[in-house]
Design an enzyme around this catalytic site. Structure first.
Site, short mmCIF file in Angstrom:
data_model
loop_
_atom_site.label_atom_id
_atom_site.label_comp_id
_atom_site.label_asym_id
_atom_site.label_seq_id
_atom_site.Cartn_x
_atom_site.Cartn_y
_atom_site.Cartn_z
N TYR A 168 0.84 -1.21 0.00
CA TYR A 168 0.00 0.00 0.00
C TYR A 168 0.88 1.26 0.00
CZ TYR A 168 -3.16 3.72 1.20
OH TYR A 168 -3.84 4.91 1.17
N ARG A 212 2.12 8.64 13.03
CA ARG A 212 1.77 9.87 13.73
C ARG A 212 0.27 10.13 13.74
NH1 ARG A 212 3.18 14.79 10.32
NH2 ARG A 212 1.28 13.97 9.40
N ARG A 225 -10.47 4.58 6.64
CA ARG A 225 -9.73 3.31 6.63
C ARG A 225 -8.47 3.45 7.47
NH1 ARG A 225 -8.18 2.17 1.36
NH2 ARG A 225 -7.95 4.41 1.30
N PHE A 285 15.36 19.65 -1.36
CA PHE A 285 13.97 19.24 -1.57
C PHE A 285 13.72 17.83 -1.03
CE2 PHE A 285 11.22 16.78 -4.47
CZ PHE A 285 10.00 17.40 -4.19
C1 D61 Z 1 11.73 13.05 -2.19
C2 D61 Z 1 11.00 14.15 -1.80
C3 D61 Z 1 9.67 14.01 -1.51
C4 D61 Z 1 9.07 12.76 -1.59
C5 D61 Z 1 9.83 11.66 -1.97
C6 D61 Z 1 11.18 11.82 -2.27
C7 D61 Z 1 9.22 10.43 -2.07
C8 D61 Z 1 7.89 10.30 -1.79
C9 D61 Z 1 7.13 11.38 -1.40
C10 D61 Z 1 7.71 12.61 -1.30
C11 D61 Z 1 5.69 11.19 -1.11
C12 D61 Z 1 5.46 11.12 0.35
C13 D61 Z 1 4.02 11.11 0.73
C14 D61 Z 1 3.92 11.30 2.22
C15 D61 Z 1 2.68 12.03 2.62
N1 D61 Z 1 1.54 11.19 2.39
C16 D61 Z 1 0.42 11.63 1.82
O1 D61 Z 1 0.30 12.75 1.44
C17 D61 Z 1 -0.68 10.59 1.66
O2 D61 Z 1 -1.21 10.61 0.37
C18 D61 Z 1 -0.46 9.81 -0.53
C19 D61 Z 1 -1.03 9.95 -1.95
C20 D61 Z 1 -0.78 11.33 -2.55
C21 D61 Z 1 0.68 11.68 -2.60
C22 D61 Z 1 0.81 13.10 -2.97
C23 D61 Z 1 2.21 13.63 -2.95
C24 D61 Z 1 2.83 13.88 -1.75
C25 D61 Z 1 4.07 14.46 -1.70
C26 D61 Z 1 4.71 14.82 -2.88
C27 D61 Z 1 4.07 14.58 -4.11
C28 D61 Z 1 2.81 13.98 -4.12
C29 D61 Z 1 4.68 14.99 -5.29
C30 D61 Z 1 5.89 15.62 -5.26
C31 D61 Z 1 6.53 15.86 -4.05
C32 D61 Z 1 5.95 15.46 -2.88
C33 D61 Z 1 -1.73 10.84 2.73
O3 D61 Z 1 -2.26 12.13 2.65
C34 D61 Z 1 -3.06 12.57 3.72
C35 D61 Z 1 -2.27 13.03 4.91
O4 D61 Z 1 -1.07 12.73 5.03
O5 D61 Z 1 -2.85 13.72 5.75
C36 D61 Z 1 -2.77 9.74 2.66
O6 D61 Z 1 -3.87 9.93 2.17
O7 D61 Z 1 -2.39 8.66 3.15
MG MG Z 2 -5.06 8.70 0.80
#
Ligand code: D61
Ligand code: MG
Length: 412
Positions: A168, A212, A225, A285
């Site tokens: 997931y 968290r 969920r 970044f």
């Molecule tokens: C380097 C820098 C940033 C990085 C990386 C490497 C590798 C992965 C990520 C960022 C993504 C990390 C996501 C962690 C936060 N989680 C969420 O936001 C969850 O949603 C996941 C699906 C949408 C992802 C959107 C996203 C997030 C960060 C980004 C990006 C896209 C594009 C570019 C840069 C960063 C979470 O959201 C709700 C919440 O945390 O409250 C969920 O629904 O589980």
């Molecule tokens: Mg989500």
């Protein structure tokens, strides 16, 4: 009031805090004039508390691609997270989302507040997407397709095993890592880093969020969920909700520590990934969110408050991380320090104490072996700050800075 108290307790937070405030003001002012790009950047600031600032520091071309990548996936996630949409409506939308980004007519109303605005006005995101270079478009489409399919799979299925949990997290965050590595490579400044290392970057961030946000997620109405894997929590309680009840405090903290220990598994990959980056802006970044994550885990570990309220790094510490994360040496230093803090919190009687300690030792060894650990500012907080002469001198300096800052602001 709260912030003044916090600054008095941690006087060296003040400079980073002022710097951060200024950087945020500056970033908010830099909204492009074209309506679609203007919409995208002001949306980015509204929906991503933490990522907007780090995205803002990238070079224009890459920054635009990452901004759109973020908004497309945030929109996809808004569909995933909206509990009022029935599964048989949601699943086809998630699966087809990668095609909708090419269609300026497409829109689907869902989500709340800023997320609702993002969904309602999604045509601005599509318009901006279509202006990106082709290699950026292809990478964004590919990741959106795979993430949508993965999210759809988990709408119909719960996270039972640790393998499910990793799967997931791969879909919702690991794939972001893969996509970003592609975008960095396409922008011409970086080698293409491996999928495994890129995946770990996302897993470490996502697992930290899932840990968290336990209470926020479990208390959500209508019920949201949950992503803590049964294979871990069933060792401690019968139902996942039981962790929040006071009578289960001891089990709850043991379960939490088990989850943190699981997340720590990804740290070494993350360090290898970051060490391979060349461009200083891309480095920052990537590194700032990772340092925040290990800091958050250090705060959450063995901390019952995770089951009682919101556990967040104080703003001043966040500002310090943003200010002091510039080179790989800073990252090794931060991971070393937060591992020290974690180590000091491991309780002999915790069922996973040995495992946790050996993970932390391995992380610290990697940091030490880099040979870059000397000459750095430490994140390890000395307990019992004494109100000595240094502190009073500091206070006078702080007050003069505030005064200078305020008067400079008035003359602007
Ligand atoms: C380097 C820098 C940033 C990085 C990386 C490497 C590798 C992965 C990520 C960022 C993504 C990390 C996501 C962690 C936060 N989680 C969420 O936001 C969850 O949603 C996941 C699906 C949408 C992802 C959107 C996203 C997030 C960060 C980004 C990006 C896209 C594009 C570019 C840069 C960063 C979470 O959201 C709700 C919440 O945390 O409250 C969920 O629904 O589980
Ligand atoms: Mg989500």
């Amino acid at each position: 009031m709260g912030s003044l108290g916090a600054v008095l307790k941690h006087p060296d937070d003040l400079f980073p805090l002022l710097k951060l405030k200024r950087a945020m003001k500056h970033a908010e002012k830099q909204i492009p004039p074209e309506p679609h790009w203007g919409f995208c950047y002001s949306m980015l600031h509204k929906v991503s508390r933490s990522f907007a600032l780090v995205i803002q520091q990238l070079d224009t071309n890459l920054r635009n691609a990452v901004c759109i990548f973020y908004l497309v996936l945030r929109a996809l996630d808004t569909v995933e997270d909206d509990t009022s949409i029935a599964a048989d409506v949601k699943v086809p939308i998630l699966i087809a989302f990668h095609r909708h980004i090419y269609d300026q007519e497409w829109h689907f109303a869902c989500g709340e507040k800023d997320y609702k605005v993002l969904m309602d006005q999604f045509h601005h995101v599509s318009t901006a997407f279509l202006e990106l270079g082709e290699s950026f478009q292809v990478a964004i489409e590919d990741i959106t397709k795979r993430m949508g399919a993965g999210m759809a799979k988990f709408i119909l299925k719960e996270v039972e095993t640790i393998d499910d949990y990793d799967e997931y997290c791969h879909y919702v965050a690991g794939l972001v890592g893969l996509g970003l590595s592609k975008l960095f490579h396409a922008s011409g400044t970086e080698d293409l880093l491996s999928d495994d290392l890129s995946n770990s970057m996302g897993l470490f961030l996502q697992k930290t969020n899932i840990i968290r946000d336990y209470l926020e997620d479990i208390n959500e109405i209508p019920k949201s969920r949950m992503f803590w894997p049964r294979q871990i929590w069933s060792k401690y309680v019968i139902k996942l909700e039981d962790l929040k009840y006071e009578e289960n405090s001891e089990k709850a903290v043991q379960c939490l520590n088990d989850m943190v220990t699981n997340a720590l598994m990804h740290v070494e990959d993350c360090l290898i990934y970051m060490a391979a980056l060349r461009d200083p802006a891309i480095f920052r970044f990537c590194a700032i969110p990772q340092v925040m994550a290990i800091g958050t885990l250090a705060l959450c570990y063995n901390n019952i408050e995770v089951f009682r309220g919101v556990v967040k790094m104080r703003r001043g510490l966040t500002a310090k991380v943003i200010d002091q994360t510039k080179t790989i040496a800073d990252v090794y230093g931060a991971f070393f320090d937060f591992s020290c803090i974690l180590k000091s919190k491991v309780d002999m009687n915790d069922p996973n104490a040995e495992k946790t300690r050996s993970r932390l030792n391995a992380i610290q060894k990697t940091c030490r072996d880099s040979g870059l650990l000397n000459q750095r500012k430490s994140y390890v907080v000395k307990s019992n700050p004494r109100y000595n002469t240094a502190f009073i001198v500091m206070l006078i300096i702080i007050l003069s800075v505030i005064f200078a800052y305020l008067s400079a602001k008035r003359t602007n």
